[in-house]
Scaffold this active site. Structure first.
Site, PDB file in Angstrom:
ATOM      1  CE  LYS A  75      -4.062   1.661   2.664  1.00  0.00           C
ATOM      2  NZ  LYS A  75      -4.878   1.402   3.872  1.00  0.00           N
ATOM      3  CB  SER A 150      -8.234   3.105   3.042  1.00  0.00           C
ATOM      4  OG  SER A 150      -7.344   2.471   3.941  1.00  0.00           O
ATOM      5  CB  SER A 174      -8.242   0.110   5.820  1.00  0.00           C
ATOM      6  OG  SER A 174      -8.983   1.298   5.920  1.00  0.00           O
TER       7      SER A 174
END
Ligand SMILES: [Zn+2]
Lengths: 491, 99, 482
Positions: A75, A150, A174
């Site tokens: 990420k 996310s 997330s």
């Protein structure tokens, strides 16, 4: 003809790399030349990559270690020296960190190859990956829908076959919610188990690095490679990490909590169905169902939005245009430099949360909001601890809905926040949670359930996930899906 | 709890954010909505619940020994929007003393 | 109306650890900008703090020395405010659960023993440094660097119990002596290792309520504190006498011009939004760590001064001078071992310290040049009258400026060891016996004959007598005979 490499598990790839049958470069190119060439343009899972950097990393990777030659997407809020680290925010446009996050370093030490950075909601604030300054990621199962967030980019990349393993971060769900939306496994470990050093902080007491994979066993292997004390993270746990090597040992004798009051209302029927089928699979495998009542998730959401935003308002103060990142060109003094740079650099959702958190900490409101939320958090922790006195883990939804449509909740913060209603509790309690895919609906959308365990309960969660994987009467899509033939999004 | 536009401006000032006058009302409405929701916490019985702390109590101390993470002035200022001879450069600070 | 000043001090003490409070960067001053920084003390995204155990051990020494209440589980908090020299735009400090509360510092002010009560002492990190345009000569830009950022600090806050500029100065001198004796800080105010803000208010003499206070910053020497506080007391007195009200404010003291400037008033006060720092565990102090810290405490300076009075019979003033620093006190006790402590104290106070001052040295330079063993050898001979007093005073200079032992110095300066009182006295007696005429003239007031008598002694001793000693002995002997 043998299976294409990109469909292989991380375990299979690393075994073959270690044996000298294939190289890390081949393992990595398989994902890029195969599915990525077809789908990345539409899905948009990756925000920073570079063919040369990828190849250099693959060639430098040692052909040994638990993850030898395994390509991994991380990420964009995990610091890497070879790609930008921007949290998908304008305020960090072009920022290159001078150090690797501890989990990134450990990936490399285990032989993994970092292939790039995954898309995300700006600063991990969002549940749909629509709040990225680079544009949204779309759900590979249905391009009109969100991948969750996310960590939507890493989740989607694992789902469509770019990489077998990816890292995300989970502050309120997330990792687990996008894993559920994309039909892959997503683990949020016990707080303090994976180092946060180099993870750009959102809510420091809630943030935890998480793992995506298409196989329960790959989650276990990656966890084993990353977990452990880190001298650079004072919140990392010094005691040895739980041994998860028995992830395939079955669930005989394990009890799972069944808090059905949580999905009596407001949960999609397909998910309730998935819960029932998972419970049956666990029972067939020798597990015992323990019906129980559990505290509704709304309290957790309420406490979460105070704690997370308060911590974020302080964590994000460092983005000021002085030492790195965006600096507004029309600043005349330091004050206007701050205000202009931050207002230009942060997107609307980040600004909204900074304001909420600033309010919760400000003079006269601290006791009523922040302190109250931290006390509620203690209550929620106790609630979990009590539940785990009578069971080894809880079975519950990962999200109340199937993947929603792009744009559906962008303008309704509260509705977006409530999509984390089942995941947030584990962040408040600091306990582990695992999203487990359990097949697809007739419309072709993935469904999933969530397993929650007590502190250091990762082993039981992985055993249960594996039991559902092999004992479920569900389409075992994550292992079986044939992207070229039946790519759902391309219908 | 209702937040009005003045309150939004006060908070924005603390957070060093600029809220356009046109947006202040909308932001006030959104924040008020979240705070109304958050008020559900008041229904929770919190008797005997101390505020949570999370970091482990058994973390080993760091000894007073230099480490290896140091950056040289070039690396330290490499990402700076403006730098000069290893210093970060900013527009003048109007308020002259560190509070 | 007669006004009484009420003053509270906030002192920042920079600890002399090797590394910073929350990262492993070395604490170094005056090096190239940003050459002692890392992701943590630069506040880079993703970096985290980890507490320096060495800094806490130092803090414990101070807390124990001052008799503070020690909190076994204290907490770090974030103090949020934007400033360019604050890398994270928050400072890690302690707020509602500081490491120490209460305690007292015993201080002698103008000969009177006082005890100043403390409110608290807590641990925190220092900021970096900004160089503002007026200092860099560049009107449009400020420069910032972070070598100092993250240096361990202790913030010590007193109760509002000081009453005068002299109180403040004595407090700071005593505090500085203490932290130096404890080995936890160099506490040089000019270098910012000890910093001080003062809260000043006035109230009618005898009143118990506190008046409106102002905060005085930028006090970077003990003289500066004394003068700044005096100026602020005077400013408030004039304002009150002319019927004005004091406005709560922060003021800057400009030592160069002895002027005060208002920096901000209360309306501009900050809202720091303190909250517990989630990146750091509670700071837990165990009994074992406390015991260890207690065992590592040296004799506290004020105890040592008291002991000098009691054990050696020194006057309080002398005891205070010799106890001023651990270095000097140690030196004194080493020199005095086996000798008369009062005699040694006199010599150090008058001759040695004068030599130090004349040369603009510090005590460290003296003790390096004249180690205690060398000094004690010299003082022993003086005590045994093997060296005559006047010569001995000259000798101090030789010790300071030259190498070598006492005998070597005597030889180098052509002084025979025979030229001591015992050796010389028979010669002096013989000269007096042989020269009754000049003796009578001298006793009758013709003092120039002393030159002749000394010459005779020199001649008789083969040139090995010290003239000053010869003269002294002649005077003594004549006095004894007359
Ligand atoms: Zn550092």
């Amino acid at each position: 003809m043998s299976r294409p490499l990109w469909k292989e598990s991380a375990a299979a790839i690393s075994a073959r790399v270690r044996a000298g049958e294939i190289t890390a470069v081949e393992a990595m190119d398989a994902g890029w030349d195969g599915p990525a060439s077809l789908w990345e343009h539409d899905v948009h899972a990756v925000v920073h990559t570079d063919r040369e950097a990828r190849h250099a990393a693959a060639e430098a990777a040692p052909a040994r270690g638990l993850l030898a030659g395994v390509p991994v997407l991380v990420k964009d809020n995990l610091c890497t020296v070879d790609y930008p680290t921007t949290c998908c925010s304008r305020i960090l446009a072009g920022y290159h960190a001078p150090y690797d996050a501890t989990v990134v370093r450990r990936l490399r030490e285990a032989g993994a190859v970092i292939v790039g950075k995954g898309n995300m909601d700006e600063f991990a604030m969002g549940s749909s990956t629509e709040f990225s300054c680079y544009g949204p990621t779309r759900n590979p199962w249905d391009l009109s829908r969100v991948p969750g967030g996310s960590s939507g980019g890493p989740a989607a990349a694992v789902a469509y076959g770019l990489v077998p393993v990816a890292l995300g971060s989970d502050t309120g769900g997330s990792v687990r919610q996008p894993a559920a939306f994309c039909g892959v496994y997503g683990l949020k470990p016990t707080y303090g188990r994976l180092s946060r050093y180099g993870l750009v902080a959102f809510g420091s007491s809630l943030d935890q690095v998480g793992i995506f994979a298409r196989h329960a066993g790959d989650v276990a292997t990656t966890f084993a490679a990353l977990a452990g004390w880190d001298e650079y993270d004072a919140t990392s746990r010094p005691a040895p990490a739980p041994d998860v090597s028995n992830w395939d040992a079955g669930v005989t004798g394990l009890r799972f909590g069944w808090p059905a009051n949580l999905w009596a209302n407001g949960v999609d029927g397909a998910i309730v169905d998935a819960l029932e089928r998972s419970a049956n699979a666990l029972e067939r495998a020798g597990g015992t169902r323990v019906p129980m009542e559990f505290l509704p998730g709304e309290y957790a959401v309420a406490a979460y939005y105070l704690v997370a935003t308060a911590e974020a308002s302080s964590n994000l103060a460092r983005f000021d245009g002085v030492r790195y990142g965006l600096r507004s060109s029309d600043a005349t003094d330091v004050r206007s430099l701050y205000v202009r740079s931050r207002s230009e650099g942060f997107g609307p959702e980040v600004r909204r949360r900074i304001l909420l958190g600033t309010y919760a900490l400000s003079s006269g409101y601290y006791d009523a909001y922040y302190l109250q939320a931290q006390r509620a958090r203690t209550r929620i922790r106790r609630e979990y601890a009590r539940a785990f006195e009578s069971c080894d883990f809880l079975l519950l939804p990962a999200a109340p809905t199937l993947p929603f449509r792009v744009g559906e909740k962008v303008d309704d913060p509260l509705a977006m926040y409530l999509s984390d209603v089942f995941t947030i509790g584990a962040n408040l309690a600091g306990t582990p949670g695992l999203s487990v895919p359990v097949g697809v609906t007739p419309e072709g959308l993935p469904t999933a359930v969530q397993l929650l365990g007590p502190q250091d309960g990762e082993g039981a969660l992985l055993r249960a996930a594996r039991a559902i994987e092999v004992n479920g009467d569900v389409a075992r899509l994550p292992r079986e899906h044939e992207v070229e033939a039946s790519w759902p999004g391309k219908r | 709890m209702r937040i009005d536009r003045d309150e939004v401006r006060r908070i924005a000032e603390l957070a060093r954010l600029e809220i356009a006058d046109d947006d202040a009302a909308a932001v006030a409405g959104q924040l008020s909505g979240v705070l109304d929701f958050v008020a559900t916490l008041q229904q929770l019985d919190l008797d005997g619940c101390e505020p949570s702390t999370f970091a482990p109590a058994d973390a080993p101390p760091r000894e007073d020994v230099p480490g290896v993470r140091g950056l040289d002035p070039f690396a330290a200022t490499a990402a700076a929007p403006e730098s000069d001879e290893g210093y970060f450069v900013v527009p003048p600070v109007v308020e002259n003393v560190n509070p | 109306m007669a006004w009484e000043a009420v003053i509270g001090l906030e002192c920042h003490i920079q600890l002399r650890t090797r590394t910073k409070m929350f990262c492993e960067c070395e604490v170094v001053f005056g090096d190239e900008a940003n050459s002692h920084v890392c992701p943590t003390c630069l506040g880079l995204p993703g970096a985290l703090p980890r507490l320096n155990a060495g800094a806490i051990r130092m803090a414990l020494r101070l807390g124990l020395a001052l008799g503070c209440d020690i909190r076994h589980e204290s907490q770090f908090a974030r103090k949020n405010y934007f400033y360019p020299d604050m890398p994270k735009n928050y400072q890690i400090t302690q707020y509602d659960r500081p490491l120490f509360e209460h305690g007292t510092l015993p201080v002698v002010v103008e000969g009177e023993a006082r005890e100043f009560a403390l409110t608290r002492i807590h641990c925190e990190e220092d900021a970096g440094k900004s160089f503002h345009p007026e200092r860099t000569g560049d009107r449009s830009r400020s420069r910032v660097e972070f070598n100092r950022a993250g240096t361990p600090l202790l913030e010590l806050v007193t109760e509002p119990v000081l009453r005068s500029p002299a109180d403040c100065a004595a407090f700071l001198v005593t505090l500085r002596r203490l932290v130096r004796a404890l080995g936890i800080s160099d506490a040089d105010m000019e270098k910012g290792q000890l910093r001080c803000d003062a809260n000043v208010s006035l109230r009618p003499e005898g009143a118990s309520l506190l008046g409106v206070k102002t905060e005085l910053k930028n006090l970077n020497s003990i003289k500066g504190v004394e003068r700044g506080v005096a100026a602020e007391i005077e400013r408030q007195r004039r304002a009150l006498d002319s019927g004005e009200r004091i406005v709560q404010a922060t003021l800057l003291y400009d030592a160069d011009h002895d002027k005060l400037a208002i920096m901000r008033t209360k309306e501009q006060a900050h809202d720091y939004r303190y909250f517990p720092d989630p990146d750091l565990p509670l700071l837990v102090v165990s009994e074992a760590e406390l015991e260890q810290a207690r065992a590592s405490l040296p004799e506290l300076p004020w105890r040592r001064v008291q002991r000098f009075v009691a054990q050696y019979g020194l006057p309080p003033y002398d005891a205070a001078v010799l106890g001023d620093s651990r270095e000097l006190a140690d030196y004194y006790e080493e020199c005095a071992a086996g000798l008369d402590p009062k005699f040694v104290a006199n010599w150090l106070m008058t001759e040695a310290l004068r030599a130090v001052n004349e040369r603009a040295w510090d005590v460290a330079r003296w003790t390096a040049q004249v180690p205690a063993a060398r000094m004690a050898d010299f003082l022993g001979r003086v005590a045994r009258k093997e060296l005559p007093g006047p010569l001995a005073k000259q000798f101090i200079g030789w010790l300071a400026d030259e190498a070598g032992g006492v005998d070597e110095l005597l030889a180098r300066h052509g002084v025979s060891v025979k030229g001591t009182a015992e050796d010389l006295r028979p010669i002096v007696k013989a000269v007096l016996d042989e020269n009754p005429g000049p003796v009578a003239q001298y006793l009758a007031g013709k003092t120039v004959t002393m030159g002749f008598l000394v010459g005779q002694v020199m001649k008789k001793s083969g040139g090995q007598a010290v003239p000053t000693l010869a003269q002294q002995l002649l005077i003594e002997e004549m006095a004894a005979r007359s």
